[in-house]
Design a protein around this motif. Sequence first.
Motif: not given
Length: 813
Positions: A747-748, A773-774, A799-802, A753-767
């Motif tokens: 997969d590419d 669910g995954a 999907p693929n954004k937030i 972006g990972l947010q908690i209550n709308g505030k950016l708290r990190g980033q994550l790379q996923i396929p």
Amino acid sequence: MTYNFTEIEKKWRNIWEYRPVQADSDGKTNFYCLDMFPYPSGSGLHVGHWRGYVLSDVLSRYKILQGYNVLHPMGWDAFGLPAENYAISAGVHPAVSTAQNVANAKRQLQEMSTVYDWGREINTTDPEYYKWTQWIFLRMWKHGLAYEKEMPLNWCEHCKCVLANEESTGGVCDRCGNPVSKKLLRQWMLKITEYADRLLEGLEKLDWPEKVKKMQSDWIGKSYGAEVDFKIEGSDKSIRVFTTRPDTLYGATFMVLAPEHELVGELTAAGRREEMERYVRNAGAKSSVDRMADREKTGMYTGTCAINPFNGSRIQIWVSDYVLADYGTGAIMCVPAHDERDFEFAKKFGLPIIQVIQKEGAPETELAEAYTGDGVMINSHIFNGMKASEAKERMAEHMEKLGVGKKTVRYKLRDWVFSRQRYWGEPIPLIHCEKCGVVPVPESELPVLLPEVESYQPTSTGESPLADINQWVNVTCPQCHGPAKRETNTMPQWAGSSWYFLRYADPHNKDELASREALKKWLPVDYYVGGIEHAVLHLLYSRFYTKFLYDIGAVDFDEPFTKLFNQGMVNRSGVKMSKSLGNVVSPDELVQKYGCDSLRMYELFIGPPEQDSEWDDRGIDGVYRYLNRTWKFVCEYKDKPLSADSADGVPSREFEKLRNKFIRDITARLNNLTLNTVVSGFMEYTAKISDDARKWGGIDKETLETLIILLAPFTPHIAEELWSLTGHGESVFKQSWPGYDEAKAKDDLVTVGLQINGKLRGQLQIPDSESEGAALAAARAALSKRLEGFRVLKEVYVPNKIINFVVKAAQEE
């Protein structure tokens, strides 16, 4: 076009009959896939039987597509007690009922469309087959492995038959469920015990489930210990016992003999003999299992004592039915301080209890129960203070110096009770002559045919019904040419099933069991499929036969089955399917309603194949609907090729990635035999390519054909028909299993972006194709520390954004 499974499946069964999926071909790597051949019962096959057969057929078809030369045969284990009992209940001759049952089971297997090579079909009741079963027995007899013995054996009064220990577990007949008793009968035995060590050692090189290897190892039961002689007081005779605990000899305070021990009558005091005889008779009426059961102990004192060889003390000699004559020496030394069974016996009859092992640092006190742990020696003369583990070896050496015993090895495994007092079995090819003794039937006169009789019911005397057929029994001795009689006992059902896998390699050979060339080509079996209920009996006997045949040069290998797979049972309402319980599901009605392909695929879908699974009639509907959707999809898009220049080639790249991932995943799951996940994988993949085909207005030919080829081992009829509809003139099984490009299957990765209550708290790379669910699970793991102390109210995934977690502090609630 409508998915008419009835016409499609009938069409392809007819085609395969005159144009088989594969022909035996030299130049390819050979692969021998074998099912444990069935006993053809009157009730036929149910869906539980189908499970194993479908699994092995999928594997065989997969190997054909991989380019192997596959041997996948089938036959019938048709002699023996089950077939005879069924014939008696049906009021017909077993030859008639067996032929009817074989025909019905074969019809069902053919409807399953397995790739069995019916040209190699065997039947253990065929004289051309059991000729070689008799030949193997004669070879064993000539090599001293078969011998005659009168002994107390497990007897089923209902079946009128002797049972091996393995056939009477729990004290009941494993065929009819009635209680088993003991009966003194003349029997033929096979010295399987001579192969005990090799049977143990051979397990190490087998690719078998560890559970099965442990079951065989435990059944063989190798024990290291010592034989010790206890002199009988006032006699020059001794009683020999076997013990695994020579370190406890100073604590031996009494002895117990089996009721059948040869010295019981001699040792019993005059005033006790009548009562002792009654006790021995009662013990003989019980099965070995009943006698070993955890129940209140019974016993009688003989009135005679023996001498403990280590400390010279007098110890009483008792008789009890919990000691078996055919295990060890039929006599045991009893150390009640360190054996729970002996402790219970000593307490009941007021016998001495002397502790000889004490937990380190613990005070010596009266025992409330047997101490079975480790510790140091006490009350053991020169060995006091020594660790018990060390004393075991030192005391064994000491008894050898004293000349009262020796170190030795014993086995739980008993010699195989090989004869049966029934009609429906292979005649044992031996002749009894008053002048010459036991004489083998000349090999040129094999097979000794089972005579055709009207009355074959078992007798209550323990003799075979064959004994009353004078014309068959009375013969001329091959050696002195005087009057003689045939052996009238027959072989057990296991005789024919202990070597059948060899005959498939060369089933029509009239001159030998199988040619060396054929055996070398196919054997040993690469993949053996069957139930774990055969872990001890059939598999152990087959290994024994193979090792013997290896020893006499008949085969070039000493283990018959390289890899073993045990499929789980199919239960209904939580219990195993059984005709007697009335919970059997026949495949015939399901095939008629849904088709063979639907049932094949559902058999694999119900759960991991090695585990027991619950049958649900409603579940097959989902598989049937899936095959209908697949049929409609292929029929709709087979003439809608993807435009090469559409959207700058994006669709082609999408389908290419999906196709490579699918091939990779299905191949891995097939290799690991996680076949239930293969079926779910098909459903997910077909749904995805269907969506994309609709999105792009077509599908490329390679992706569509890959789906059909991968389906072929699982649902061969629909795969063949779809392959034909897509313009191919030859069978789909003439194709090759597709390969994949790992680089194209990956997969590419996208960054979300990972947010908690709308505030950016990190980033994550996923396929980029990660499921929701995954993706959420990965995000929760990445933010686990930040989410501590909060309750997640809502999860939002774009999907693929937030990914956003709406949370509330736990203390605010």
